[in-house]
Design a protein around this motif. Structure first.
Motif, PDB file in Angstrom:
ATOM      1  N   ALA A  64     -17.315 -24.216  20.801  1.00 21.17           N
ATOM      2  CA  ALA A  64     -19.150 -24.047  21.213  1.00 21.17           C
ATOM      3  C   ALA A  64     -19.415 -23.372  19.443  1.00 21.17           C
ATOM      4  N   ALA A  65     -20.763 -24.088  19.395  1.00 19.22           N
ATOM      5  CA  ALA A  65     -21.081 -24.306  18.321  1.00 19.22           C
ATOM      6  C   ALA A  65     -22.144 -22.304  18.241  1.00 19.22           C
ATOM      7  N   LYS A  66     -22.241 -22.007  16.350  1.00 15.55           N
ATOM      8  CA  LYS A  66     -22.186 -20.627  16.180  1.00 15.55           C
ATOM      9  C   LYS A  66     -22.805 -19.788  17.336  1.00 15.55           C
ATOM     10  N   VAL A  94      -4.667 -26.789  32.965  1.00 18.77           N
ATOM     11  CA  VAL A  94      -5.105 -25.454  32.960  1.00 18.77           C
ATOM     12  C   VAL A  94      -6.205 -25.228  31.716  1.00 18.77           C
ATOM     13  N   ILE A  95      -7.052 -24.302  32.153  1.00 16.27           N
ATOM     14  CA  ILE A  95      -8.195 -24.571  30.845  1.00 16.27           C
ATOM     15  C   ILE A  95      -7.716 -22.780  30.739  1.00 16.27           C
ATOM     16  N   PHE A  96      -7.238 -22.532  29.359  1.00 21.14           N
ATOM     17  CA  PHE A  96      -7.462 -20.633  28.891  1.00 21.14           C
ATOM     18  C   PHE A  96      -8.782 -21.013  28.122  1.00 21.14           C
ATOM     19  N   ARG A  97      -9.164 -19.672  27.542  1.00 16.98           N
ATOM     20  CA  ARG A  97     -10.646 -19.187  27.399  1.00 16.98           C
ATOM     21  C   ARG A  97      -9.702 -18.207  26.122  1.00 16.98           C
ATOM     22  N   ASP A 103     -14.557 -18.671  16.651  1.00 11.42           N
ATOM     23  CA  ASP A 103     -15.409 -19.336  17.174  1.00 11.42           C
ATOM     24  C   ASP A 103     -15.109 -19.164  18.757  1.00 11.42           C
ATOM     25  N   ASP A 104     -16.143 -19.649  19.732  1.00 15.41           N
ATOM     26  CA  ASP A 104     -15.979 -19.324  21.199  1.00 15.41           C
ATOM     27  C   ASP A 104     -14.921 -20.884  21.665  1.00 15.41           C
TER      28      ASP A 104
END
Length: 169
Positions: A64-66, A94-97, A103-104
């Motif tokens: 994601a943007a700042k 599969v999605i990991f955060r 940066d998010d």
């Protein structure tokens, strides 16, 4: 939103990396595994559908943007949509955060082998398609609109252009 894509051969190292970050969190996908070992075992199912395929691992990170703040639910929604629009509508993923950088961002690990046909997802022009998908996601989710690679290239003068400007002056 910035997307970085890579393709590889093995799931286990990627999954170990995604899970090993101190702040890593499994937030989505369409698989039942809850850790790297279980997920790797599950990815073998798609691998068996097409043993001739070479680079079957698709890894994309979306940042994601700042100024953008997204919760797990929004990231999952964005990850699901991204995969569908990139042609991975019948693939395991599969999605990991992660929060390990400024940066998010999320990481998506997917099999390029479709579960319905056993064929590999076509990757022609995937970088261009990815940018188009991300620009539309930015609009639809009211996110900061990031400059695409083409716009950046069009605004950065080449070495030749700089030399011509200098010789004119």
């Amino acid at each position: 939103m910035i997307g970085k894509q890579t393709k590889g051969r093995g799931f286990r190292k990627l999954l170990d990396y995604l899970e090993s970050r101190e702040d890593a969190k499994l937030i989505g996908g369409n698989m039942s595994g809850r850790n790297a070992r279980e997920l790797a075992r599950e990815f073998k199912l798609s691998r068996q559908l097409n043993s001739d395929a070479d680079r079957v691992v698709y890894h994309v990170s979306l940042s994601a943007a700042k100024g953008d703040k997204l919760d797990d639910e929004k990231w999952t929604e964005i990850g699901d949509r991204y995969m569908k629009e990139m042609g991975f509508d019948a693939n395991q993923f599969v999605i990991f955060r992660h929060h390990n950088t400024d940066d998010d961002h999320i990481h998506i690990a997917a099999s390029r082998i479709r579960m319905d046909t056993g064929l590999v997802v076509h990757d022609s022009w995937d970088y261009v398609r990815s940018e188009k998908v991300l620009r539309q996601i930015e609009i639809d989710y009211d996110l900061v609109q990031v400059q695409g690679s083409r716009e950046k290239l069009n605004r950065t003068p080449s070495t030749g252009q700089i030399r011509r400007i200098i010789t004119i002056l």
